[in-house]
Design an enzyme around this catalytic site. Sequence first.
Site, PDB file in Angstrom:
ATOM      1  N   CYS A   1       0.783  -1.215   0.000  1.00 58.57           N
ATOM      2  CA  CYS A   1       0.000   0.000   0.000  1.00 58.57           C
ATOM      3  C   CYS A   1       0.826   1.281   0.000  1.00 58.57           C
ATOM      4  O   CYS A   1       1.475   1.574  -0.988  1.00 58.57           O
ATOM      5  CB  CYS A   1      -0.968  -0.052   1.168  1.00 58.57           C
ATOM      6  SG  CYS A   1      -2.458   0.905   0.862  1.00 58.57           S
TER       7      CYS A   1
ATOM      8  N   HIS B   1      -3.163  -5.787   2.776  1.00 54.85           N
ATOM      9  CA  HIS B   1      -2.826  -5.785   4.205  1.00 54.85           C
ATOM     10  C   HIS B   1      -3.452  -7.039   4.810  1.00 54.85           C
ATOM     11  O   HIS B   1      -3.980  -7.898   4.134  1.00 54.85           O
ATOM     12  CB  HIS B   1      -3.470  -4.576   4.891  1.00 54.85           C
ATOM     13  CG  HIS B   1      -2.911  -3.250   4.528  1.00 54.85           C
ATOM     14  ND1 HIS B   1      -1.717  -2.789   5.023  1.00 54.85           N
ATOM     15  CD2 HIS B   1      -3.403  -2.252   3.746  1.00 54.85           C
ATOM     16  CE1 HIS B   1      -1.512  -1.560   4.551  1.00 54.85           C
ATOM     17  NE2 HIS B   1      -2.502  -1.228   3.786  1.00 54.85           N
TER      18      HIS B   1
HETATM   19  N1  GLN Z   1      -2.221   6.840   2.114  1.00 54.20           N
HETATM   20  C1  GLN Z   1      -2.333   5.895   1.062  1.00 54.20           C
HETATM   21  C2  GLN Z   1      -3.731   5.832   0.463  1.00 54.20           C
HETATM   22  O1  GLN Z   1      -4.599   6.238   1.036  1.00 54.20           O
HETATM   23  C3  GLN Z   1      -1.910   4.514   1.545  1.00 54.20           C
HETATM   24  C4  GLN Z   1      -2.840   3.955   2.565  1.00 54.20           C
HETATM   25  C5  GLN Z   1      -2.317   2.653   3.176  1.00 54.20           C
HETATM   26  O2  GLN Z   1      -1.122   2.373   3.258  1.00 54.20           O
HETATM   27  N2  GLN Z   1      -3.232   1.812   3.668  1.00 54.20           N
HETATM   28  O3  GLN Z   1      -3.911   5.314  -0.563  1.00 54.20           O
END
Ligand code: GLN
Length: 253
Positions: free
Chosen positions: A99, A200
Amino acid sequence: MAKKKNRFTVGWLYPDLMNIYGDRGNILTLLQRAAWRGFDARSIDLGRGTTQGMDDVDVFFFGGGQDREQALVYDDLIELKQEPLEAAVAGGAVVLAVCGGYQLLGHYYQTAEGERFPGIGLIDVRTEAGKKRFIGDVVVDANMEGLTPPTLVGFENHSGRTFLGTGARPLGKVRLGSGNNGSDGTEGCLQGGVVGTYLHGSLLPKNPQLADYLIRRSLTRRGLAELAPLDDSTELAAHAKILQRAQPRAQER
Ligand code: GLN
């Protein structure tokens, strides 16, 4: 000093800032699966301001983080980590990025407010956030030869929409969930020794076959291609549970 043949090192990028939705479980899984094969497995923290030990690392892990945390690390990533990371990957080390970490290994991440955080371009992807967040279970039909089971399961929560350039290929196709951008049906990316994904959960405990792919690939440079099989019945039961749970929703798509 020659690297101890049975040493296995995981390098954790920004453990204090880029670590959400159970990402730490990926570190534990890599270390435990290497230790079960007799390796002296350890992890080193690679927070802001240090590159110490990066040339000893077999697998780098770069977890997720909200826009605020990404804003706190991208400078350090470019100024300090980029060069040793590129050298390590060119030397056969492997990277798993999830992510927010995945996004910053690309060319840039642009927030929903239009602020652009430059990335290091280690992978040929670019990301622009939209207003709507993609949240929920994800099931992916992986695009990786010999991966058994050929599916990956996890959880996504992101506003970023990631688009792959010609230098990267997708990690797979989404059967359930939004994946890279909610429109082209792809999830994640594969480029050289780098695996990027929106999964995740944490990812590796429920996808032991991907953990072994990362460990095995990082050890080929030491001539260690085979890993002793492990009893993954518990991990694969969890994997199958997610597939089963996802079934009805996948059919609605
Ligand atoms: N801030 C990034 C987004 O919103 C990554 C979010 C995350 O790592 N879950 O896409």
